[in-house]
Motif scaffolding. Structure first.
Motif, PDB file in Angstrom:
ATOM      1  N   PRO A 121      26.377  55.513  43.644  1.00 27.13           N
ATOM      2  CA  PRO A 121      27.224  55.854  44.617  1.00 27.13           C
ATOM      3  C   PRO A 121      26.508  55.611  45.886  1.00 27.13           C
ATOM      4  O   PRO A 121      25.522  56.048  46.169  1.00 27.13           O
ATOM      5  CB  PRO A 121      27.431  57.194  44.467  1.00 27.13           C
ATOM      6  CG  PRO A 121      27.176  57.792  42.848  1.00 27.13           C
ATOM      7  CD  PRO A 121      26.314  56.724  42.497  1.00 27.13           C
ATOM      8  N   ALA A 122      27.388  54.884  46.784  1.00 25.46           N
ATOM      9  CA  ALA A 122      26.714  54.904  48.293  1.00 25.46           C
ATOM     10  C   ALA A 122      27.007  55.610  49.265  1.00 25.46           C
ATOM     11  O   ALA A 122      26.420  55.616  50.302  1.00 25.46           O
ATOM     12  CB  ALA A 122      27.368  53.339  48.662  1.00 25.46           C
ATOM     13  N   GLY A 123      27.558  56.833  48.733  1.00 25.66           N
ATOM     14  CA  GLY A 123      28.056  57.890  49.829  1.00 25.66           C
ATOM     15  C   GLY A 123      29.085  57.540  50.737  1.00 25.66           C
ATOM     16  O   GLY A 123      29.045  58.389  51.926  1.00 25.66           O
ATOM     17  N   ARG A 124      29.848  56.455  50.412  1.00 29.64           N
ATOM     18  CA  ARG A 124      30.845  56.279  51.378  1.00 29.64           C
ATOM     19  C   ARG A 124      32.407  56.199  50.724  1.00 29.64           C
ATOM     20  O   ARG A 124      32.429  55.503  49.341  1.00 29.64           O
ATOM     21  CB  ARG A 124      30.671  54.852  52.028  1.00 29.64           C
ATOM     22  CG  ARG A 124      29.615  54.717  53.085  1.00 29.64           C
ATOM     23  CD  ARG A 124      29.356  53.706  53.684  1.00 29.64           C
ATOM     24  NE  ARG A 124      29.175  52.591  52.710  1.00 29.64           N
ATOM     25  CZ  ARG A 124      29.284  51.387  53.001  1.00 29.64           C
ATOM     26  NH1 ARG A 124      29.856  50.834  54.072  1.00 29.64           N
ATOM     27  NH2 ARG A 124      28.794  50.349  52.244  1.00 29.64           N
ATOM     28  N   ARG A 125      33.323  56.618  51.211  1.00 33.08           N
ATOM     29  CA  ARG A 125      34.475  56.572  50.504  1.00 33.08           C
ATOM     30  C   ARG A 125      35.591  55.890  51.442  1.00 33.08           C
ATOM     31  O   ARG A 125      35.594  55.595  52.659  1.00 33.08           O
ATOM     32  CB  ARG A 125      35.100  57.972  50.337  1.00 33.08           C
ATOM     33  CG  ARG A 125      34.414  58.548  49.087  1.00 33.08           C
ATOM     34  CD  ARG A 125      33.970  60.166  49.116  1.00 33.08           C
ATOM     35  NE  ARG A 125      33.424  60.437  50.202  1.00 33.08           N
ATOM     36  CZ  ARG A 125      31.769  60.564  50.118  1.00 33.08           C
ATOM     37  NH1 ARG A 125      31.495  60.246  48.980  1.00 33.08           N
ATOM     38  NH2 ARG A 125      31.069  60.918  51.168  1.00 33.08           N
ATOM     39  N   GLN A 126      36.841  55.274  50.810  1.00 24.94           N
ATOM     40  CA  GLN A 126      37.791  54.859  51.503  1.00 24.94           C
ATOM     41  C   GLN A 126      39.292  54.849  50.800  1.00 24.94           C
ATOM     42  O   GLN A 126      39.157  55.324  49.476  1.00 24.94           O
ATOM     43  CB  GLN A 126      37.672  53.492  51.808  1.00 24.94           C
ATOM     44  CG  GLN A 126      37.449  52.357  50.756  1.00 24.94           C
ATOM     45  CD  GLN A 126      36.959  50.897  51.119  1.00 24.94           C
ATOM     46  OE1 GLN A 126      36.528  50.475  50.437  1.00 24.94           O
ATOM     47  NE2 GLN A 126      37.574  50.376  52.079  1.00 24.94           N
ATOM     48  N   VAL A 127      40.374  55.052  51.330  1.00 26.24           N
ATOM     49  CA  VAL A 127      41.659  55.313  50.907  1.00 26.24           C
ATOM     50  C   VAL A 127      42.522  53.908  50.901  1.00 26.24           C
ATOM     51  O   VAL A 127      42.276  53.084  51.722  1.00 26.24           O
ATOM     52  CB  VAL A 127      42.387  56.182  51.792  1.00 26.24           C
ATOM     53  CG1 VAL A 127      43.950  56.349  51.564  1.00 26.24           C
ATOM     54  CG2 VAL A 127      41.706  57.537  51.903  1.00 26.24           C
ATOM     55  N   LYS A 128      43.162  53.539  49.825  1.00 21.70           N
ATOM     56  CA  LYS A 128      44.001  52.553  49.518  1.00 21.70           C
ATOM     57  C   LYS A 128      45.476  53.161  49.368  1.00 21.70           C
ATOM     58  O   LYS A 128      45.742  54.047  48.684  1.00 21.70           O
ATOM     59  CB  LYS A 128      43.521  51.712  48.227  1.00 21.70           C
ATOM     60  CG  LYS A 128      44.770  50.797  47.948  1.00 21.70           C
ATOM     61  CD  LYS A 128      44.298  50.218  46.431  1.00 21.70           C
ATOM     62  CE  LYS A 128      45.161  49.013  46.064  1.00 21.70           C
ATOM     63  NZ  LYS A 128      44.706  48.638  44.530  1.00 21.70           N
ATOM     64  N   ILE A 129      46.292  52.535  50.167  1.00 30.73           N
ATOM     65  CA  ILE A 129      47.771  52.942  50.053  1.00 30.73           C
ATOM     66  C   ILE A 129      48.502  51.670  49.584  1.00 30.73           C
ATOM     67  O   ILE A 129      48.513  50.663  50.216  1.00 30.73           O
ATOM     68  CB  ILE A 129      48.239  53.426  51.379  1.00 30.73           C
ATOM     69  CG1 ILE A 129      47.316  54.368  51.918  1.00 30.73           C
ATOM     70  CG2 ILE A 129      49.776  53.568  51.460  1.00 30.73           C
ATOM     71  CD1 ILE A 129      47.764  54.680  53.585  1.00 30.73           C
ATOM     72  N   SER A 130      49.225  51.748  48.314  1.00 27.44           N
ATOM     73  CA  SER A 130      50.017  50.764  47.823  1.00 27.44           C
ATOM     74  C   SER A 130      51.342  51.109  48.131  1.00 27.44           C
ATOM     75  O   SER A 130      52.016  52.168  47.638  1.00 27.44           O
ATOM     76  CB  SER A 130      49.718  50.762  46.440  1.00 27.44           C
ATOM     77  OG  SER A 130      48.253  50.607  46.022  1.00 27.44           O
ATOM     78  N   LEU A 131      52.220  50.211  48.823  1.00 30.22           N
ATOM     79  CA  LEU A 131      53.580  50.164  49.247  1.00 30.22           C
ATOM     80  C   LEU A 131      54.429  49.235  48.247  1.00 30.22           C
ATOM     81  O   LEU A 131      54.164  48.054  48.242  1.00 30.22           O
ATOM     82  CB  LEU A 131      53.696  49.768  50.582  1.00 30.22           C
ATOM     83  CG  LEU A 131      52.906  50.702  51.715  1.00 30.22           C
ATOM     84  CD1 LEU A 131      53.050  50.285  52.887  1.00 30.22           C
ATOM     85  CD2 LEU A 131      53.450  52.070  51.499  1.00 30.22           C
ATOM     86  N   GLU A 132      55.448  50.192  47.740  1.00 25.23           N
ATOM     87  CA  GLU A 132      56.450  49.185  46.855  1.00 25.23           C
ATOM     88  C   GLU A 132      57.718  49.374  47.569  1.00 25.23           C
ATOM     89  O   GLU A 132      58.617  50.032  46.788  1.00 25.23           O
ATOM     90  CB  GLU A 132      56.331  49.622  45.520  1.00 25.23           C
ATOM     91  CG  GLU A 132      54.959  49.157  44.814  1.00 25.23           C
ATOM     92  CD  GLU A 132      55.074  47.833  44.369  1.00 25.23           C
ATOM     93  OE1 GLU A 132      56.254  47.157  44.533  1.00 25.23           O
ATOM     94  OE2 GLU A 132      53.855  47.287  44.472  1.00 25.23           O
ATOM     95  N   GLY A 133      57.960  49.141  48.754  1.00 23.56           N
ATOM     96  CA  GLY A 133      59.131  49.323  49.609  1.00 23.56           C
ATOM     97  C   GLY A 133      59.344  50.594  50.424  1.00 23.56           C
ATOM     98  O   GLY A 133      60.421  50.755  51.135  1.00 23.56           O
TER      99      GLY A 133
END
Length: 256
Positions: free
Chosen positions: A45-57
């Motif tokens: 683990p690099a100690g960094r995080r991020q968010v992914k938002i998947s949109l389906e309409g």
């Protein structure tokens, strides 16, 4: 080389999916297996995080400046939060809290946020009477079905504190993401009710039920007593509801 490892996810009724990923780097180490040594690959683990938002309409709101990249068939617009009056707008323009705006994404595609050392919590609101007040640095993203507003504390102590004069307010039904200085397992939920009250340093208050009555004041009444207590202004919460605290966050910022 690096990869993303999913930490948590939640899908909404409209098909929008929020996921939190941790970035890990590929490393190679020698391991002894039997009488021989073998080069083995592992991800650290690099100690960094991020968010992914998947949109389906569907749609989602994101804190301004958080975007890393987005792709797909998306419509993007700037949405102004519903304000609590001129004072709220003035304070936000001075940069003491959250932005008065959020970026709205709608359509089909993916939205990735910038990597950060902070942690993310994904939760949901049941609505329609559900409402939360967040620390003025905590809002990160939410489903577009949630109403993002601002709440102004109208007390002299609140004006002087600088710790939540204006706070983000979430109302309605849907999924939201908050940014936290500590991981989810270190966040403590405190139920308030039965005539009891909660006294807490505002820096440790991540979010709380909007149904609670909140007072921002010195821990001890009177200037002389306040100076002797060694404490600054604190939040006093009364009524019926829940407060979410980050009690382990203090050690992250204190000197050894």
């Amino acid at each position: 080389m690096s990869q993303h490892r999913i930490l948590t996810q939640q899908e909404t009724g409209s098909g929008t999916r929020f996921e939190v990923y941790e970035i890990a780097h590929l490393t190679r180490v020698l391991e002894r297996r039997g009488g021989d040594y073998e080069l083995v690959q592992a991800y650290t683990p690099a100690g960094r995080r991020q968010v992914k938002i998947s949109l389906e309409g569907g749609g989602a709101l994101l804190e301004p400046g958080a975007l890393q990249y987005a792709h797909g068939n998306l419509r993007v617009a700037v949405q102004q939060q519903e304000q609590g009056g001129f004072l709220a707008r003035a304070v936000r323009s001075a940069g003491t809290g959250e932005s008065a705006f959020a970026t709205r994404y709608e359509g089909y595609g993916e939205v990735w946020t910038e990597p950060t050392a902070k942690h993310f919590l994904i939760a949901s609101m049941e609505g329609p009477g559900d409402a939360l007040l967040l620390d003025d640095r905590a809002f990160y993203a939410c489903e577009s079905s949630i109403q993002l507003k601002t709440h102004t504390h109208r007390s002299v102590s609140g004006v002087l504190s600088g710790n939540g004069l204006v706070q983000p307010r979430l109302e309605g039904r849907g999924v939201f993401v908050v940014e936290s200085p500590v991981p989810a397992e270190e966040v403590e939920a405190v139920e308030i009710g039965g005539g009891r009250e909660l006294i807490v340093d505002g820096d440790l208050l991540l979010m709380y039920s909007a149904s609670l009555q909140v007072e921002l004041r010195p821990l001890v009444r009177g200037l002389r007593n306040a100076a002797r207590s060694g404490e600054g202004l604190v939040y006093v919460l009364r009524g019926e509801g829940v407060a979410w605290l980050t009690p382990t966050a203090r050690g992250l910022f204190s000197s050894p």
